[in-house]
Motif scaffolding. Structure first.
Motif, PDB file in Angstrom:
ATOM      1  N   GLY A 358       1.042  -1.206  -0.536  1.00 52.86           N
ATOM      2  CA  GLY A 358      -0.556  -0.433  -0.201  1.00 52.86           C
ATOM      3  C   GLY A 358       1.135   1.114   0.163  1.00 52.86           C
ATOM      4  N   LEU A 359       0.666   2.493  -0.087  1.00 55.64           N
ATOM      5  CA  LEU A 359       1.016   3.974  -0.103  1.00 55.64           C
ATOM      6  C   LEU A 359      -0.143   4.938   0.726  1.00 55.64           C
ATOM      7  CD1 LEU A 359       0.064   5.662  -2.773  1.00 55.64           C
ATOM      8  CD2 LEU A 359       1.108   3.747  -4.190  1.00 55.64           C
ATOM      9  N   THR A 360       0.907   5.632   0.876  1.00 59.02           N
ATOM     10  CA  THR A 360       1.017   7.365   1.029  1.00 59.02           C
ATOM     11  C   THR A 360       1.474   7.709   0.916  1.00 59.02           C
ATOM     12  OG1 THR A 360       2.260   7.305   3.868  1.00 59.02           O
ATOM     13  CG2 THR A 360      -0.276   6.069   3.731  1.00 59.02           C
ATOM     14  N   MET A 361       1.213   9.409   1.334  1.00 57.01           N
ATOM     15  CA  MET A 361       1.836  10.024   0.599  1.00 57.01           C
ATOM     16  C   MET A 361       2.897  10.610   1.356  1.00 57.01           C
ATOM     17  SD  MET A 361       0.899  11.069  -2.739  1.00 57.01           S
ATOM     18  CE  MET A 361       1.828  11.798  -3.072  1.00 57.01           C
ATOM     19  N   LEU A 362       4.448  10.893   0.651  1.00 60.52           N
ATOM     20  CA  LEU A 362       5.911  10.868   1.929  1.00 60.52           C
ATOM     21  C   LEU A 362       5.706  12.293   1.986  1.00 60.52           C
ATOM     22  CD1 LEU A 362       8.567  10.238   3.668  1.00 60.52           C
ATOM     23  CD2 LEU A 362       9.279  10.796   1.216  1.00 60.52           C
ATOM     24  N   GLU A 363       5.270  13.159   1.153  1.00 60.85           N
ATOM     25  CA  GLU A 363       4.818  14.427   1.299  1.00 60.85           C
ATOM     26  C   GLU A 363       6.487  15.216   1.580  1.00 60.85           C
ATOM     27  OE1 GLU A 363       2.244  16.502   1.123  1.00 60.85           O
ATOM     28  OE2 GLU A 363       0.602  15.419   1.628  1.00 60.85           O
ATOM     29  N   GLN A 364       6.926  14.525   1.507  1.00 60.20           N
ATOM     30  CA  GLN A 364       8.824  15.285   1.276  1.00 60.20           C
ATOM     31  C   GLN A 364       8.801  16.864   0.032  1.00 60.20           C
ATOM     32  OE1 GLN A 364       8.294  13.659  -0.954  1.00 60.20           O
ATOM     33  NE2 GLN A 364       9.697  13.242  -2.212  1.00 60.20           N
ATOM     34  N   ASP A 365       9.572  17.741   0.926  1.00 56.67           N
ATOM     35  CA  ASP A 365       9.484  19.253  -0.264  1.00 56.67           C
ATOM     36  C   ASP A 365      10.110  18.795  -1.721  1.00 56.67           C
ATOM     37  OD1 ASP A 365       9.321  21.711  -1.194  1.00 56.67           O
ATOM     38  OD2 ASP A 365       9.594  22.402   0.705  1.00 56.67           O
ATOM     39  N   ASP A 366       9.640  18.119  -2.409  1.00 57.26           N
ATOM     40  CA  ASP A 366      10.021  18.015  -4.029  1.00 57.26           C
ATOM     41  C   ASP A 366      10.123  19.453  -4.641  1.00 57.26           C
ATOM     42  OD1 ASP A 366       7.923  17.160  -4.254  1.00 57.26           O
ATOM     43  OD2 ASP A 366       8.774  15.416  -5.512  1.00 57.26           O
ATOM     44  N   VAL A 367       9.295  20.056  -4.271  1.00 52.34           N
ATOM     45  CA  VAL A 367       9.138  21.582  -5.055  1.00 52.34           C
ATOM     46  C   VAL A 367       9.554  22.535  -4.487  1.00 52.34           C
ATOM     47  CG1 VAL A 367       7.232  22.631  -5.600  1.00 52.34           C
ATOM     48  CG2 VAL A 367       6.525  20.745  -5.838  1.00 52.34           C
ATOM     49  N   ASN A 368       9.547  23.647  -5.215  1.00 52.37           N
ATOM     50  CA  ASN A 368      10.139  25.038  -4.632  1.00 52.37           C
ATOM     51  C   ASN A 368       9.670  25.802  -5.609  1.00 52.37           C
ATOM     52  OD1 ASN A 368      11.425  24.446  -2.333  1.00 52.37           O
ATOM     53  ND2 ASN A 368      13.396  23.060  -3.871  1.00 52.37           N
ATOM     54  N   LEU A 369       9.446  27.495  -5.227  1.00 55.26           N
ATOM     55  CA  LEU A 369       9.485  28.499  -6.168  1.00 55.26           C
ATOM     56  C   LEU A 369      10.590  28.973  -6.045  1.00 55.26           C
ATOM     57  CD1 LEU A 369       5.713  28.983  -5.105  1.00 55.26           C
ATOM     58  CD2 LEU A 369       6.595  27.842  -7.801  1.00 55.26           C
ATOM     59  N   GLY A 465      11.459   8.838  -9.410  1.00 52.95           N
ATOM     60  CA  GLY A 465      12.116  10.421  -8.259  1.00 52.95           C
ATOM     61  C   GLY A 465      10.931  11.062  -8.023  1.00 52.95           C
ATOM     62  N   ALA A 466       9.740  11.076  -8.424  1.00 53.75           N
ATOM     63  CA  ALA A 466       8.858  11.838  -7.634  1.00 53.75           C
ATOM     64  C   ALA A 466       7.743  11.578  -8.282  1.00 53.75           C
ATOM     65  CB  ALA A 466       8.767  13.551  -8.327  1.00 53.75           C
ATOM     66  N   PRO A 467       6.791  11.463  -7.319  1.00 55.45           N
ATOM     67  CA  PRO A 467       6.744  12.056  -6.164  1.00 55.45           C
ATOM     68  C   PRO A 467       7.013  11.393  -4.858  1.00 55.45           C
ATOM     69  CG  PRO A 467       4.637  10.961  -6.586  1.00 55.45           C
ATOM     70  CD  PRO A 467       5.088  10.521  -7.609  1.00 55.45           C
ATOM     71  N   GLY A 468       6.912  12.006  -3.473  1.00 54.75           N
ATOM     72  CA  GLY A 468       7.996  10.532  -2.763  1.00 54.75           C
ATOM     73  C   GLY A 468       6.486  10.088  -1.920  1.00 54.75           C
ATOM     74  N   LEU A 469       6.640   8.458  -2.036  1.00 53.80           N
ATOM     75  CA  LEU A 469       5.660   8.146  -1.768  1.00 53.80           C
ATOM     76  C   LEU A 469       6.285   7.313  -0.107  1.00 53.80           C
ATOM     77  CD1 LEU A 469       3.986   7.025  -4.933  1.00 53.80           C
ATOM     78  CD2 LEU A 469       3.197   7.961  -3.626  1.00 53.80           C
ATOM     79  N   ASN A 470       5.619   6.908   1.015  1.00 50.07           N
ATOM     80  CA  ASN A 470       5.096   5.990   2.355  1.00 50.07           C
ATOM     81  C   ASN A 470       5.083   4.117   1.357  1.00 50.07           C
ATOM     82  OD1 ASN A 470       6.698   7.377   4.112  1.00 50.07           O
ATOM     83  ND2 ASN A 470       4.568   7.787   3.967  1.00 50.07           N
ATOM     84  N   PHE A 471       5.900   3.258   1.158  1.00 45.37           N
ATOM     85  CA  PHE A 471       5.763   2.455   0.656  1.00 45.37           C
ATOM     86  C   PHE A 471       5.820   0.967   2.174  1.00 45.37           C
ATOM     87  CE2 PHE A 471       6.012   2.525  -3.675  1.00 45.37           C
ATOM     88  CZ  PHE A 471       5.273   2.250  -4.174  1.00 45.37           C
ATOM     89  N   GLY A 486      10.825   8.476  -3.596  1.00 48.35           N
ATOM     90  CA  GLY A 486      11.166   9.307  -4.098  1.00 48.35           C
ATOM     91  C   GLY A 486      12.537   9.998  -3.307  1.00 48.35           C
ATOM     92  N   ARG A 487      12.672  11.626  -4.361  1.00 48.02           N
ATOM     93  CA  ARG A 487      14.050  12.123  -3.600  1.00 48.02           C
ATOM     94  C   ARG A 487      14.291  13.072  -3.115  1.00 48.02           C
ATOM     95  NH1 ARG A 487      17.827   9.753  -7.318  1.00 48.02           N
ATOM     96  NH2 ARG A 487      19.680  10.195  -6.163  1.00 48.02           N
ATOM     97  N   PHE A 488      15.274  13.137  -2.189  1.00 45.08           N
ATOM     98  CA  PHE A 488      14.957  14.577  -1.270  1.00 45.08           C
ATOM     99  C   PHE A 488      15.538  15.622  -1.632  1.00 45.08           C
ATOM    100  CE2 PHE A 488      13.323  11.078   1.995  1.00 45.08           C
ATOM    101  CZ  PHE A 488      12.543  11.645   2.736  1.00 45.08           C
ATOM    102  N   PRO A 489      15.483  16.720  -2.369  1.00 47.25           N
ATOM    103  CA  PRO A 489      16.301  17.549  -3.205  1.00 47.25           C
ATOM    104  C   PRO A 489      17.094  17.769  -1.894  1.00 47.25           C
ATOM    105  CG  PRO A 489      13.914  17.701  -4.020  1.00 47.25           C
ATOM    106  CD  PRO A 489      14.293  16.691  -2.378  1.00 47.25           C
ATOM    107  N   SER A 515      19.229   7.179  -2.720  1.00 46.00           N
ATOM    108  CA  SER A 515      17.768   6.205  -2.480  1.00 46.00           C
ATOM    109  C   SER A 515      18.047   5.297  -1.812  1.00 46.00           C
ATOM    110  CB  SER A 515      17.174   5.681  -3.460  1.00 46.00           C
ATOM    111  OG  SER A 515      18.340   5.172  -4.507  1.00 46.00           O
ATOM    112  N   LYS A 516      19.066   4.925  -1.426  1.00 42.83           N
ATOM    113  CA  LYS A 516      19.817   3.706  -0.622  1.00 42.83           C
ATOM    114  C   LYS A 516      19.882   4.418   1.191  1.00 42.83           C
ATOM    115  CE  LYS A 516      24.393   4.914  -0.985  1.00 42.83           C
ATOM    116  NZ  LYS A 516      25.732   4.625  -1.433  1.00 42.83           N
TER     117      LYS A 516
END
Length: 835
Positions: A358-369, A465-471, A486-489, A515-516
């Motif tokens: 199953g999965l949930t959203m990781l919600e890490q910040d991979d979006v910046n303005l 690479g994206a989105p961040g997910l909790n598996f 998903g990757r942490f910038p 990712s490791k």
């Protein structure tokens, strides 16, 4: 009277016929409409023959409409899956591809031009074309199977009646292709609302606030304890809760701050940023991406059955049809019972006799303005100027004419403000990890479905690479595991939670956490793993430090942990019941502070509010008075606390972020925050006690005005409902036929049964919630349970249209029919045969 009518008919026969026609018109239209719907109903029995088929496939639908597909080879199985999904979801698939490619204007009209411009600015179509048209794919068979699936979809378009939505909109669909599928898959990975709105609003508030800190409005998890995935699982000794008395902040000279000058900032620039936030908030996009979820795993040592158990309920915007298509598919060497996006042949969530995930959203910040400096086709990057690149496309209107579109792209990403009408500020670019990393999502989903072990599943998903997910993972051998993908910038100077200056180069992303090194838990000694979009870890990640993210409030996580640590063994039924738990975990602490501050309300209404709160059991169910009073009081207190600093517009925008809930938890615990003082009063310094007392009285007024003058009718069901809206629900006269609801229901915001509403807009209709519920128990595999919100079919003529909504509303799980013995002959049988 009868004689008068007869006389009228004799004297004016034409007029009489006209009146009779007008009176009978609604009935006639009703009969015609439902007759047309009936003609367009999907055919679930018989034979389908095609020269695309290489062998036989059989589709048996069980009594609630779940298709069980068995093919003699992969090609026939995926063809049958595509045709079957199209029977139930073809109009949803139409919308999905148009969202991914920014083609909504062509069917809905010019009011959708801004939405299409924004969607095209996300470069979803461009990246989908690049990925789909590669000459060499990681798993070529994944793309073959996608093609076979699309052949089944297109066979439906060529040979079957299209549902009523196509007739109403007057559109004829073209065949589906790879880019249609991939562009929508990429869209589901982009939670644009949270990152864009949060960074923009932080920047706005930092400029506008007087004598206040913007960081208090955006605390994320700076002050939370017992709330991270790696450190706070059931069975781990909890840290002591910080004593509120020690939270000693300066509360002096507030009166002077009321007349202080505003923070330094550029008013014109801030006004333009408000346009950006308002624009994103007003976008009309009929399908929302993933936004939250619950998941927990129970090891054999903690389950009554002696098998590993997975429970998962992803949270997405409520809609008709729903987000997931539920189906079983089998062919030699493969079987999965899965939950599919209806335009993709591989399940995002699935199980078989060997494993479940199953999965949930990781919600890490991979979006910046980034605020960009652009001159003469170039953008400033450090000490140099670099050439902009451009993505060119067009928007097609209903009349067939087109509007050219050009998206400028910097090193950070596409400029997203260029097509906002009236925007005159500095260009803002969007950095999204998806644009900068390999992101082979189709290959990943294919490999996940074929994997035989946790190691294979982990290896496949690590390519995301994206989105961040909790598996979350469980298997027949008793293993349970959690892992973040998903990757942490990594930003050069860290992530300050606001819009970044793009011209200096000092705020650029300089790499990603390998990712490791992503967080992971495998077979923990305590035997339980919980995730709920909360902070992934308090520890530093290599090269990054403590991860930043749009973490959802910790309430659901802490409630789940609090429940699951209360007993050693858990049964399948008990774990399923937890999925519909509606207890507010923060309420006991919050109300303890309230009761200490509010001793004797001034009015009868205020006294009734306090009395109801004192006798409330913290649950949100339809008959509950406490739920209605508490949630209104929560809102009123928050409004009294912040409206003077934020203003109405900013306050409403703030309500669309998770941060308001994180901040409120902190404010309530901190009586010394400057925000408790009301800037609208002159010569008075309000305290937390003052605001809580005022809010009790205002709550009574609100309930009397908006629910009932009688407190006995202050019930949750009279305030709060859930609704499954259809994209055509906005149409006059017939729109209501397509919407399902509003319906009274248990649940609420930030409870485990997380059916959320738009609080700051005083809209009590839930707009998002569990998109399916599922509990897989490997000790009782064939008794595993699930829920689907409204049913599998989005075709109004189907017997399975809306057939499960009552079970969902009442929190009733049904048994997952997996084996051939369980499915039996089914309700309908459709054979797919070579021509």
């Amino acid at each position: 009277m009868l004689n008068q009518i007869k006389t009228f008919i004799k004297k004016r026969p034409f007029m009489s016929l006209l009146i009779l026609f007008i009176l009978s018109l609604p009935v006639t239209l009703h009969i015609l409409f439902w007759g047309l719907v009936s003609i367009k109903a999907p055919k679930y029995q018989g034979e389908i023959r095609s020269d695309k088929l290489s062998s036989k496939a059989t589709v048996i639908r069980d009594e609630v409409g779940i298709p069980h597909i068995v093919g003699e080879d992969a090609k026939s199985a995926y063809f049958a899956l595509g045709f079957t999904m199209a029977q139930d979801r073809i109009f949803q698939m139409e919308l999905q591809r148009r969202i991914g490619k920014g083609e909504l204007t062509e069917i809905f009209g010019e009011k959708l031009i801004p939405s299409d411009q924004f969607l095209k600015s996300l470069l979803l179509k461009q990246t989908a074309e690049t990925y789909a048209n590669q000459t060499k794919h990681i798993y070529p068979e994944a793309w073959e199977q996608l093609d076979w699936f699309l052949e089944g979809v297109n066979h439906f378009l060529e040979t079957e009646s299209l549902p009523i939505e196509y007739t109403i909109l007057g559109i004829k669909p073209r065949p589906f292709d790879r880019v249609d599928a991939i562009s929508f898959l990429f869209y589901m990975g982009f939670s644009f609302a949270e990152g864009i709105k949060s960074d923009s609003l932080y920047t706005i508030m930092e400029s506008e606030l007087v004598g206040r800190s913007a960081s208090e409005l955006f605390p994320r998890y700076d002050f939370e304890q017992n709330a991270s995935i790696l450190e706070s699982q059931p069975g781990i000794k909890k840290l002591a809760i910080q004593d509120p008395k020690k939270l000693n902040q300066n509360h002096t000279n507030i009166l002077d701050q009321k007349i202080a000058t505003k923070n330094n900032g550029k008013p014109k620039e801030i006004t333009n940023l408000k346009q950006l936030v308002e624009f994103v908030s007003s976008l009309q996009i009929p399908i929302e991406p993933l936004e939250g979820s619950n998941s927990w795993l129970v090891a054999p040592s903690r389950s009554s059955s002696g098998g590993a158990v997975l429970a998962n309920d992803p949270h997405i915007a409520l809609s008709n049809p729903g987000a997931w298509y539920e189906a079983y598919i089998e062919y030699p060497g493969y079987e999965n019972y899965g939950y599919f996006l209806s335009i993709i042949p591989f399940p995002l969530i699935a199980h078989n006799r060997d494993k479940a995930w199953g999965l949930t959203m990781l919600e890490q910040d991979d979006v910046n303005l980034y605020l960009e400096t652009i001159e003469a086709g170039k953008y400033k990057s450090g000490s140099t100027w670099k050439e902009l690149t451009y993505y060119k496309d067009e928007i097609k209107k209903k009349d067939g004419t087109t509007i050219p579109l050009e998206v400028a792209i910097t090193g950070h990403g596409p400029i997203i403000t260029e097509h906002i009408k009236g925007y005159k500020g500095r260009p803002v670019s969007l950095y999204w990890a998806h644009h900068h990393l390999e992101n082979p999502l189709l290959d990943v989903l294919y490999k996940m479905g074929k994997s035989k072990s946790f190691q294979e599943l982990d290896s496949a998903s690590s390519m995301i690479g994206a989105p961040g997910l909790n598996f979350s993972y469980a298997d027949k051998d008793g293993n349970i595991a959690y892992y973040a993908v998903g990757r942490f910038p990594i930003l050069k100077t860290g992530n300050p939670r606001k819009i970044l200056e793009g011209s200096t180069g000092e705020n650029d992303v300089i790499g990603y956490v390998p990712s490791k090194n992503n967080p992971k838990i495998i077979n923990p000694k305590n035997g339980i793993i919980v995730t709920a979009n909360n902070l992934v870890t308090n520890q530093s990640l290599p090269g990054l430090g403590k991860p930043e993210g749009n973490w959802q409030p910790p309430d659901r996580f802490q409630r789940l942990v609090g429940i699951l640590e209360t007993q050693e063994k858990w049964s399948l039924e008990e774990l399923a019941a937890i999925q519909t738990d509606s207890v507010s975990s923060f309420a006991p602490e919050y109300l303890e502070i309230v009761f200490a501050s509010v001793k004797q309300p001034k009015t009868l209404g205020g006294k009734k509010v306090l009395e109801i709160l004192k006798h409330w059991n913290f649950e949100h169910f339809p008959e509950s008075q406490g739920a209605a009073v508490y949630d209104v009081f929560f809102y009123i207190t928050l409004k009294e606390l912040l409206i003077d600093e934020m203003g109405k517009e900013n306050f409403e925008m703030y309500g669309e972020l998770a941060e308001y809930w994180n901040a409120y938890r902190r404010f309530i615990r901190n009586p010394n925050s400057n925000y408790w003082d009301d800037l609208r009063t002159s010569g008075v310094v309000e305290t937390r006690e003052d605001i809580l007392n005022r809010s009790i009285e205002e709550t009574a007024k609100y309930l009397e005005k908006n629910v009932s003058a009688s407190p006995s009718l202050w019930k949750w069901k009279h305030l709060y409902k859930i609704k499954h809206p259809h994209p055509l629900g906005v149409l006059p006269l017939i729109g209501g036929i397509f919407d399902i609801g509003p319906l009274p229901s248990s649940g609420g915001a930030e409870v485990v049964n997380n059916l959320k509403y738009k609080l700051m807009k005083e809209d009590w209709i839930a707009t998002s919630g569990p998109s399916k519920r599922r509990v897989i128990d490997y000790g009782r595999f064939e008794e595993s349970l699930t829920q689907l919100p409204i049913g599998n079919s989005g075709n109004l003529g189907s017997p399975f249209y809306g057939n499960l909504v009552e079970d969902y509303t009442n929190g009733v799980h049904r048994k997952i029919l997996y084996s051939k013995n369980q499915v039996g002959e089914g309700k309908y049988r459709l054979e797919f045969l070579p021509k």
